[in-house]
Design a protein around this motif. Structure first.
Motif, PDB file in Angstrom:
ATOM      1  N   PRO A 149      81.920   7.820  -9.439  1.00 33.23           N
ATOM      2  CA  PRO A 149      81.396   6.824  -8.467  1.00 33.23           C
ATOM      3  C   PRO A 149      80.627   5.639  -9.439  1.00 33.23           C
ATOM      4  O   PRO A 149      80.280   4.718  -8.733  1.00 33.23           O
ATOM      5  CB  PRO A 149      80.791   7.716  -7.470  1.00 33.23           C
ATOM      6  CG  PRO A 149      80.515   8.966  -8.048  1.00 33.23           C
ATOM      7  CD  PRO A 149      81.703   9.194  -9.159  1.00 33.23           C
ATOM      8  N   GLU A 150      80.338   5.989 -10.627  1.00 28.45           N
ATOM      9  CA  GLU A 150      79.684   5.311 -11.461  1.00 28.45           C
ATOM     10  C   GLU A 150      80.206   3.908 -11.974  1.00 28.45           C
ATOM     11  O   GLU A 150      79.704   3.253 -12.790  1.00 28.45           O
ATOM     12  CB  GLU A 150      78.718   6.015 -12.360  1.00 28.45           C
ATOM     13  CG  GLU A 150      79.415   6.598 -13.480  1.00 28.45           C
ATOM     14  CD  GLU A 150      80.168   7.512 -13.186  1.00 28.45           C
ATOM     15  OE1 GLU A 150      80.993   7.950 -14.042  1.00 28.45           O
ATOM     16  OE2 GLU A 150      79.926   8.150 -12.246  1.00 28.45           O
ATOM     17  N   ARG A 151      81.622   4.097 -11.721  1.00 30.13           N
ATOM     18  CA  ARG A 151      82.532   3.016 -12.494  1.00 30.13           C
ATOM     19  C   ARG A 151      82.401   1.710 -12.238  1.00 30.13           C
ATOM     20  O   ARG A 151      82.268   0.842 -13.029  1.00 30.13           O
ATOM     21  CB  ARG A 151      84.148   3.372 -12.070  1.00 30.13           C
ATOM     22  CG  ARG A 151      85.325   2.540 -12.978  1.00 30.13           C
ATOM     23  CD  ARG A 151      86.406   2.850 -12.351  1.00 30.13           C
ATOM     24  NE  ARG A 151      87.271   1.740 -13.138  1.00 30.13           N
ATOM     25  CZ  ARG A 151      88.609   1.851 -12.825  1.00 30.13           C
ATOM     26  NH1 ARG A 151      89.325   2.884 -12.227  1.00 30.13           N
ATOM     27  NH2 ARG A 151      89.457   0.846 -13.363  1.00 30.13           N
ATOM     28  N   ALA A 152      82.120   1.205 -10.973  1.00 31.61           N
ATOM     29  CA  ALA A 152      81.763  -0.218 -10.810  1.00 31.61           C
ATOM     30  C   ALA A 152      80.469  -0.537 -11.690  1.00 31.61           C
ATOM     31  O   ALA A 152      80.480  -1.593 -12.284  1.00 31.61           O
ATOM     32  CB  ALA A 152      81.603  -0.327  -9.282  1.00 31.61           C
ATOM     33  N   TYR A 153      79.451   0.277 -11.666  1.00 26.99           N
ATOM     34  CA  TYR A 153      78.293   0.115 -12.554  1.00 26.99           C
ATOM     35  C   TYR A 153      78.534  -0.131 -13.819  1.00 26.99           C
ATOM     36  O   TYR A 153      78.120  -1.290 -14.596  1.00 26.99           O
ATOM     37  CB  TYR A 153      77.328   1.178 -12.262  1.00 26.99           C
ATOM     38  CG  TYR A 153      76.218   0.954 -13.278  1.00 26.99           C
ATOM     39  CD1 TYR A 153      74.906   0.277 -13.113  1.00 26.99           C
ATOM     40  CD2 TYR A 153      76.059   1.994 -14.384  1.00 26.99           C
ATOM     41  CE1 TYR A 153      73.893   0.176 -13.990  1.00 26.99           C
ATOM     42  CE2 TYR A 153      74.952   1.821 -15.456  1.00 26.99           C
ATOM     43  CZ  TYR A 153      74.055   1.058 -15.308  1.00 26.99           C
ATOM     44  OH  TYR A 153      72.853   1.045 -15.998  1.00 26.99           O
ATOM     45  N   GLY A 154      79.423   0.775 -14.539  1.00 24.66           N
ATOM     46  CA  GLY A 154      79.852   0.779 -15.896  1.00 24.66           C
ATOM     47  C   GLY A 154      80.434  -0.413 -16.427  1.00 24.66           C
ATOM     48  O   GLY A 154      80.138  -1.034 -17.277  1.00 24.66           O
ATOM     49  N   GLU A 155      81.448  -0.780 -15.503  1.00 23.38           N
ATOM     50  CA  GLU A 155      82.214  -2.056 -15.856  1.00 23.38           C
ATOM     51  C   GLU A 155      81.559  -3.336 -15.642  1.00 23.38           C
ATOM     52  O   GLU A 155      81.668  -4.304 -16.370  1.00 23.38           O
ATOM     53  CB  GLU A 155      83.648  -1.921 -14.895  1.00 23.38           C
ATOM     54  CG  GLU A 155      84.488  -0.971 -15.600  1.00 23.38           C
ATOM     55  CD  GLU A 155      85.794  -0.794 -14.647  1.00 23.38           C
ATOM     56  OE1 GLU A 155      86.041  -2.061 -14.451  1.00 23.38           O
ATOM     57  OE2 GLU A 155      86.548  -0.089 -14.615  1.00 23.38           O
ATOM     58  N   PHE A 156      80.611  -3.427 -14.596  1.00 20.89           N
ATOM     59  CA  PHE A 156      79.798  -4.510 -14.173  1.00 20.89           C
ATOM     60  C   PHE A 156      78.826  -4.734 -15.328  1.00 20.89           C
ATOM     61  O   PHE A 156      78.617  -5.710 -16.149  1.00 20.89           O
ATOM     62  CB  PHE A 156      79.091  -4.481 -12.899  1.00 20.89           C
ATOM     63  CG  PHE A 156      78.433  -5.693 -12.757  1.00 20.89           C
ATOM     64  CD1 PHE A 156      79.048  -6.933 -12.077  1.00 20.89           C
ATOM     65  CD2 PHE A 156      76.880  -5.692 -12.677  1.00 20.89           C
ATOM     66  CE1 PHE A 156      78.402  -7.931 -11.966  1.00 20.89           C
ATOM     67  CE2 PHE A 156      76.101  -6.815 -12.581  1.00 20.89           C
ATOM     68  CZ  PHE A 156      76.956  -7.852 -11.967  1.00 20.89           C
ATOM     69  N   TYR A 157      78.279  -3.663 -15.909  1.00 25.48           N
ATOM     70  CA  TYR A 157      77.156  -3.661 -17.030  1.00 25.48           C
ATOM     71  C   TYR A 157      77.911  -4.179 -18.165  1.00 25.48           C
ATOM     72  O   TYR A 157      77.427  -5.061 -18.877  1.00 25.48           O
ATOM     73  CB  TYR A 157      76.394  -2.268 -17.316  1.00 25.48           C
ATOM     74  CG  TYR A 157      75.399  -2.561 -18.148  1.00 25.48           C
ATOM     75  CD1 TYR A 157      74.222  -2.325 -17.649  1.00 25.48           C
ATOM     76  CD2 TYR A 157      75.657  -2.199 -19.608  1.00 25.48           C
ATOM     77  CE1 TYR A 157      73.202  -2.376 -18.719  1.00 25.48           C
ATOM     78  CE2 TYR A 157      74.574  -2.424 -20.502  1.00 25.48           C
ATOM     79  CZ  TYR A 157      73.218  -2.451 -20.122  1.00 25.48           C
ATOM     80  OH  TYR A 157      72.447  -2.394 -20.932  1.00 25.48           O
ATOM     81  N   SER A 158      78.867  -3.724 -18.585  1.00 25.26           N
ATOM     82  CA  SER A 158      79.628  -3.964 -19.735  1.00 25.26           C
ATOM     83  C   SER A 158      80.072  -5.589 -19.567  1.00 25.26           C
ATOM     84  O   SER A 158      80.104  -6.337 -20.490  1.00 25.26           O
ATOM     85  CB  SER A 158      80.824  -3.332 -19.913  1.00 25.26           C
ATOM     86  OG  SER A 158      81.773  -3.496 -20.921  1.00 25.26           O
ATOM     87  N   ALA A 159      80.640  -6.140 -18.573  1.00 21.87           N
ATOM     88  CA  ALA A 159      81.114  -7.321 -18.297  1.00 21.87           C
ATOM     89  C   ALA A 159      79.970  -8.328 -18.491  1.00 21.87           C
ATOM     90  O   ALA A 159      79.804  -9.476 -19.159  1.00 21.87           O
ATOM     91  CB  ALA A 159      81.706  -7.729 -17.100  1.00 21.87           C
ATOM     92  N   MET A 160      78.832  -7.967 -17.746  1.00 23.98           N
ATOM     93  CA  MET A 160      77.543  -8.996 -18.061  1.00 23.98           C
ATOM     94  C   MET A 160      77.022  -8.649 -19.451  1.00 23.98           C
ATOM     95  O   MET A 160      76.387  -9.989 -20.003  1.00 23.98           O
ATOM     96  CB  MET A 160      76.095  -8.365 -17.132  1.00 23.98           C
ATOM     97  CG  MET A 160      76.776  -8.389 -15.447  1.00 23.98           C
ATOM     98  SD  MET A 160      76.649 -10.261 -15.116  1.00 23.98           S
ATOM     99  CE  MET A 160      75.003 -10.609 -14.865  1.00 23.98           C
ATOM    100  N   LYS A 161      77.103  -7.798 -20.106  1.00 23.29           N
ATOM    101  CA  LYS A 161      76.696  -7.756 -21.620  1.00 23.29           C
ATOM    102  C   LYS A 161      77.165  -8.571 -22.263  1.00 23.29           C
ATOM    103  O   LYS A 161      76.892  -9.179 -23.290  1.00 23.29           O
ATOM    104  CB  LYS A 161      76.752  -6.246 -22.017  1.00 23.29           C
ATOM    105  CG  LYS A 161      75.952  -6.091 -23.238  1.00 23.29           C
ATOM    106  CD  LYS A 161      75.210  -4.888 -23.557  1.00 23.29           C
ATOM    107  CE  LYS A 161      74.800  -4.898 -24.678  1.00 23.29           C
ATOM    108  NZ  LYS A 161      73.229  -5.126 -24.577  1.00 23.29           N
TER     109      LYS A 161
END
Length: 180
Positions: free
Chosen positions: A75-87
């Motif tokens: 369930p944390e997948r969206a968070y992880g991918e969004f964080y990576s894209a923002m970084k």
């Protein structure tokens, strides 16, 4: 042969009924809200969003039943991918403590029954806790899990594009004489 056609017809009718109920889109890929006109009425973009330098990305627990069956990961997948894209974008210095942030991006995956799954990002002023903006991108339906995973990642990328477009359309207002 007629029996096979009857089975195929019944399968197609069942698929069409399920697709209609679940609002499944099959066909051309969707356009991001950036492509169709983010802030098309030219409402002012809040200054904290424009002027902010540091951002905290918050993980909001969304629907967990889609993992790991419908989508890979958890369930944390969206968070992880969004964080990576923002970084990767590099517009904001991402901080680990919301007290150090100017803005907070809250990321959530939702997959309610009978509705197309969505990834949502709410943006809040870290000091006043006032909501500044929000974006939603649907995750297009795909039959195969690997294609659903790609659609999931594409939706996260579209969210970052939406934010980039919003900030690119606006300019930081010049400081007033009292601020100089």
């Amino acid at each position: 042969m007629p029996h096979l056609l009857t089975k195929l017809s019944a399968s197609f009718i069942l698929f069409a009924a399920v697709a209609a109920q679940a609002q499944i889109r099959i066909g051309a890929p969707k356009k991001s809200s950036a492509d169709v006109g983010v802030n098309s009425v030219n409402a002012p973009v809040p200054t904290p969003l424009l002027a902010g330098k540091k951002a905290f990305i918050s993980y909001e627990l969304g629907d967990v039943t889609a993992f790991p069956d419908a989508y890979s990961g958890g369930p944390e997948r969206a968070y992880g991918e969004f964080y990576s894209a923002m970084k990767t974008w590099g517009r904001y210095d991402l901080v680990a403590d919301p007290n150090d942030a100017d803005v907070i991006f809250a990321v959530r995956f939702v997959d309610p029954v009978g509705v197309v799954p969505q990834i949502r990002v709410g943006i809040m002023d870290a000091k006043t806790h006032v909501a500044l903006w929000g974006f939603v991108e649907q995750v297009d339906f795909k039959f195969r899990k690997k294609n659903r995973d790609l659609a999931f990642t594409d939706s996260v990328k579209l969210l970052v594009t939406d934010i980039q477009t919003l900030l690119g359309q606006a300019t930081i207002p010049p400081p007033t004489p009292a601020q100089q």
